[in-house]
Design an enzyme around this catalytic site. Structure first.
Site, PDB file in Angstrom:
ATOM      1  N   SER A 371      43.612  -2.125 -13.140  1.00 19.42           N
ATOM      2  CA  SER A 371      44.030  -1.103 -14.087  1.00 19.42           C
ATOM      3  C   SER A 371      42.846  -0.320 -14.677  1.00 19.42           C
ATOM      4  O   SER A 371      42.159   0.392 -13.959  1.00 19.42           O
ATOM      5  CB  SER A 371      44.884  -1.754 -15.176  1.00 19.42           C
ATOM      6  OG  SER A 371      45.508  -0.791 -15.991  1.00 19.42           O
ATOM      7  N   ASP A 382      32.814   6.994  -6.959  1.00 20.70           N
ATOM      8  CA  ASP A 382      33.059   8.287  -6.315  1.00 20.70           C
ATOM      9  C   ASP A 382      32.006   9.316  -6.672  1.00 20.70           C
ATOM     10  O   ASP A 382      31.656  10.180  -5.857  1.00 20.70           O
ATOM     11  CB  ASP A 382      34.446   8.812  -6.705  1.00 20.70           C
ATOM     12  CG  ASP A 382      35.560   8.192  -5.872  1.00 20.70           C
ATOM     13  OD1 ASP A 382      35.260   7.312  -5.037  1.00 20.70           O
ATOM     14  OD2 ASP A 382      36.727   8.574  -6.064  1.00 20.70           O
ATOM     15  N   LYS A 396      46.185  -2.176  -9.278  1.00 22.01           N
ATOM     16  CA  LYS A 396      47.190  -1.787 -10.272  1.00 22.01           C
ATOM     17  C   LYS A 396      46.931  -0.330 -10.648  1.00 22.01           C
ATOM     18  O   LYS A 396      46.280  -0.031 -11.638  1.00 22.01           O
ATOM     19  CB  LYS A 396      47.133  -2.675 -11.512  1.00 22.01           C
ATOM     20  CG  LYS A 396      48.246  -2.348 -12.515  1.00 22.01           C
ATOM     21  CD  LYS A 396      48.110  -3.157 -13.782  1.00 22.01           C
ATOM     22  CE  LYS A 396      49.207  -2.766 -14.768  1.00 22.01           C
ATOM     23  NZ  LYS A 396      49.099  -1.360 -15.191  1.00 22.01           N
TER      24      LYS A 396
END
Length: 521
Positions: A371, A382, A396
């Site tokens: 999460s 990224d 999640k």
């Protein structure tokens, strides 16, 4: 004798209550004998239905939601059985209808179904002795747990007691600033937080609490003792303290203040700061910034890098994950969220400023990183700000909105899914680390394999993950098999690899370039 069935009118709801001869007297007085309880049940079921239907990420099939919730009552009494089709809602006991309602055009309204469930519960309390003897809360918890689980694996209900504990983890509670463990006297103080009321009142580690507000706590569960210590901010609690070396107990009055549990823990390995984040509550990003500042202050120019340990971090508050990522990013997309509700569509962008001032960062993840932890890890990977080391995260990729219930409980309803900056959904497949340590036995060999250009290298694995369609079962299984959560054969190889990276600027740059997604914006 049963009443005859009543033919449905095409425009009017017709309700028939069926009752065997044994239950006739109960039918006359039972359902409305406690109008206050009936009103509370109606309010609760209406809240469950309307809130879920309004915000869940997918349109809610109300008949299915109802059937799933009511079917859970069979665990209380196997004779209870719901039947729902396109014409009617029937609730049976021992195969005899105890409540029937023919469906009308209003059957697309959540309150319509909530009212029927309320009536079904009322009639079940008449028909079933075991059902009638249940605490009121069990009706809501049994129904909501099953109905919400039928929607997705993360929507859920928390009863008032659990909701209070969860809220305390998120936003804090009124407390005195101590940690306790069970003791024959009642409870033993294990930690006293500096600057909090307990410390100001002179309490110390090793003190035993024998009574709270004049009542003995001997043999009480630790959770009950904790609840007694907590209370509204700016109120006081009286403690009876036993202390080694003193012949008589002490009476101490301690004020309560807002306590937000600490989720950020700083340590050091050589010239590297290790910051473990256990979860994300309302002060996590602030304490993370303070930990970085403290590490820089204590170590000075000798500090060569940061290790953010998110292993076992199951998540928490979305805004804190975003703010934590923003601490290290100067610009760009941190995450994007999309759902059915208009307010669920959000983009989170980084603002200028890097709390670490360019220090290299390694993030550790595993199969229990979920999460909010995944939002932070994916954003830093990224954008090429951190190298991820460890094993594939939990997956999640959904956001639950928390809704207060009339009884003090809470609904956690999945209302959006979030995406990594590079555009892939985190749900189910999670995040692929740049350096996979699944089943690893040697840090150097594992790092070299990850940085190679071969089929087991990080570039290939990350490319496969970012392109994967989680809805394709064959593809999903293949991705999940690349870097599964498996224990290391020896030692903490994740930390060992993090140190190798931080000690070698060349290796660090290479790993960052492999993990970076060129179009993350």
């Amino acid at each position: 004798m049963l009443f005859p069935a009543i033919a449905p009118h095409p425009f009017r709801s017709v309700t028939a209550i069926f009752c065997g001869t044994v239950l006739l007297s109960a039918c006359a007085s039972g359902p409305d004998s406690d109008p206050i309880l009936n009103a509370r049940m109606k309010t609760m079921f209406e809240a469950i239905y309307t809130e879920t239907a309004n915000v869940h990420i997918d349109p809610v099939d109300l008949p299915r939601f109802t059937r799933t919730g009511l079917s859970a009552f069979k665990a209380i009494d196997t004779a209870l059985e719901p039947e729902i089709d396109e014409r009617a809602f029937v609730f049976k006991y021992d195969d005899e209808p105890i409540f029937t309602q023919y469906l009308t055009v209003a059957a697309n309204e959540p309150t319509y179904w909530a009212d029927m469930v309320t009536q079904a519960v009322r009639q079940s309390r008449i028909a079933s002795e075991s059902f009638a003897d249940l605490p009121e809360e069990d009706y809501y918890e049994t129904f909501a747990d099953a109905a919400l689980a039928g929607l997705d694996r993360f929507s859920r209900y928390a009863n008032p007691r659990d909701a209070a504990a969860l809220k305390a983890e998120r936003v804090g509670f009124g407390g005195i600033g101590i940690e306790i463990e069970s003791h024959p006297d009642g409870a033993r103080i294990e930690q006293v937080e500096p600057g909090k009321p307990a410390a100001a009142a002179g309490l110390v580690v090793g003190d035993r609490i024998a009574a709270i507000d004049g009542s003995s706590i001997r043999n009480l569960p630790l959770r009950t003792i904790t609840e007694k210590l907590r209370g509204p901010v700016d109120t006081a609690v009286s403690l009876t303290i036993r202390r080694d070396g003193l012949p008589n107990p002490l009476s101490v009055e301690v004020g309560r203040t807002q306590i937000v549990p600490n989720t950020v823990f700083l340590s050091r390995i050589n010239d590297h700061a290790v910051i473990r984040i256990s979860s994300f509550n309302e002060r996590t990003s602030k304490r993370l910034a303070e930990a970085v500042s403290q590490a820089r202050s204590e170590t000075g120019t000798a500090l060569t890098g940061l290790i953010l340990d998110l292993r076992g971090n199951l998540g928490g508050l979305l805004d804190q994950a975003v703010d934590s990522a923003d601490l290290f990013l100067d610009a760009g997309l941190i995450s994007r969220a999309d759902g059915r509700h208009p307010r669920s569509h959000q983009r989170f962008e980084a603002e200028p400023g890097d709390v670490a001032e360019g220090l290299p960062v390694v993030v550790l993840i595993n199969g229990a990183s979920a999460s909010a932890a995944e939002i932070l890890a994916a954003a830093l990977q990224d954008h090429g700000r951190a190298v991820l080391v460890g094993m594939n995260s939990f997956g999640k990729g959904s956001i639950q909105t928390v809704i207060d219930m009339p009884n003090g409980g809470e609904l956690y309803i999945t209302w959006a899914r979030f995406m990594a900056p590079s555009g892939y959904a985190l749900d189910r497949l999670g995040i692929m680390p740049t350096v996979c340590t699944s089943g690893a036995t040697d840090a150097v060999t594992t790092l070299n394999t990850a940085l190679s250009g071969g089929p087991d290298g990080a570039r290939t694995m990350l490319d496969r993950r970012r392109r994967a369609n989680a809805a394709d079962e064959k593809t999903a299984k293949a991705i999940l098999s690349l870097c599964p959560w498996r224990p290391h054969a020896s030692g903490d190889i994740d930390i060992g690899i993090a140190e190798l990276l931080l000690d070698s600027p060349a290796l660090m740059r290479r790993a960052l370039d492999i993990g970076r997604f060129a179009d993350a914006s």
